[in-house]
Design a protein around this motif. Structure first.
Motif, short mmCIF file in Angstrom:
data_model
loop_
_atom_site.label_atom_id
_atom_site.label_comp_id
_atom_site.label_asym_id
_atom_site.label_seq_id
_atom_site.Cartn_x
_atom_site.Cartn_y
_atom_site.Cartn_z
N ASN A 35 0.81 -1.23 -0.12
CA ASN A 35 0.20 0.01 0.05
C ASN A 35 0.91 1.06 -0.08
N LEU A 36 0.31 2.36 -0.51
CA LEU A 36 0.72 3.71 -0.13
C LEU A 36 -0.06 4.40 0.93
N ALA A 37 0.82 4.67 2.04
CA ALA A 37 0.32 5.58 2.99
C ALA A 37 0.41 6.82 2.95
N ALA A 38 -0.80 7.73 2.55
CA ALA A 38 -0.70 9.15 2.45
C ALA A 38 -1.23 9.82 3.48
N GLU A 39 -0.73 11.19 3.96
CA GLU A 39 -1.12 11.91 4.90
C GLU A 39 -0.94 13.37 4.30
N VAL A 40 -1.74 14.00 5.02
CA VAL A 40 -1.98 15.62 4.64
C VAL A 40 -2.18 16.32 5.80
N GLU A 53 -4.16 15.81 9.28
CA GLU A 53 -5.62 15.77 9.00
C GLU A 53 -6.22 14.72 8.61
N GLU A 54 -5.55 13.89 7.76
CA GLU A 54 -6.00 12.82 7.21
C GLU A 54 -4.88 11.80 6.89
N LYS A 55 -4.97 10.52 7.27
CA LYS A 55 -3.98 9.59 6.69
C LYS A 55 -5.07 8.33 5.97
N ARG A 56 -4.74 8.12 4.78
CA ARG A 56 -5.42 7.31 4.08
C ARG A 56 -4.42 6.11 3.09
N TYR A 57 -4.97 4.94 3.06
CA TYR A 57 -4.11 3.94 2.32
C TYR A 57 -4.57 3.78 0.95
N PHE A 58 -3.69 3.56 -0.12
CA PHE A 58 -4.31 3.33 -1.39
C PHE A 58 -3.42 1.98 -1.92
N ALA A 70 -6.17 12.31 -7.15
CA ALA A 70 -7.31 12.66 -7.03
C ALA A 70 -7.73 13.14 -5.60
N TRP A 71 -7.27 12.11 -4.44
CA TRP A 71 -7.50 12.40 -3.17
C TRP A 71 -6.75 13.71 -2.65
N GLY A 72 -5.44 13.86 -3.11
CA GLY A 72 -4.62 14.98 -2.83
C GLY A 72 -4.88 16.28 -3.40
#
Length: 111
Positions: A35-40, A53-58, A70-72
């Motif tokens: 997965n790719l763990a993305a945080e903003v 503010e959010e951490k999401r996995y792709f 798209a999420w970013g």
């Protein structure tokens, strides 16, 4: 708004992370297994001095990378549409984030 940029998929497949910004939004993408763990978070501070503010996995696939993009972009639009903060507000956000991180670290050390 500044462009939201991500490296090619092989960058992450080779276990490299990515940290960048898009206007006032800061983001980090880290490969974790498949997965790719993305945080903003909102800048101007870096990761250590901010509240995510959010951490999401792709999934670590071409489609997952496009979903992450798209999420970013949606997050960048949201964060960059906020009214600018004063210096006092910005420093208070940094202090609050540091307090939360120190409290979490102290709790981990007690376990």
């Amino acid at each position: 708004m500044e462009a939201f940029f991500l490296p090619v998929l092989s960058h992450f497949q080779n276990e490299n992370f990515w940290t960048a910004s898009a206007g006032r939004m800061r983001y980090q993408v880290t490969p974790e297994e498949e997965n790719l763990a993305a945080e903003v978070w909102e800048g101007p501070w870096g990761y250590a001095f901010s509240t995510v503010e959010e951490k999401r996995y792709f999934p670590m696939t071409a489609q997952g990378l496009e979903e992450l993009r798209a999420w970013g972009i949606a997050w960048a639009e949201q964060i960059n549409a906020r009214p600018p903060r004063t210096l006092e507000e910005t420093l208070a956000m940094r202090a609050a984030a540091l307090e939360r991180k120190q409290a979490a670290q102290a709790a981990e050390e007690q376990e």
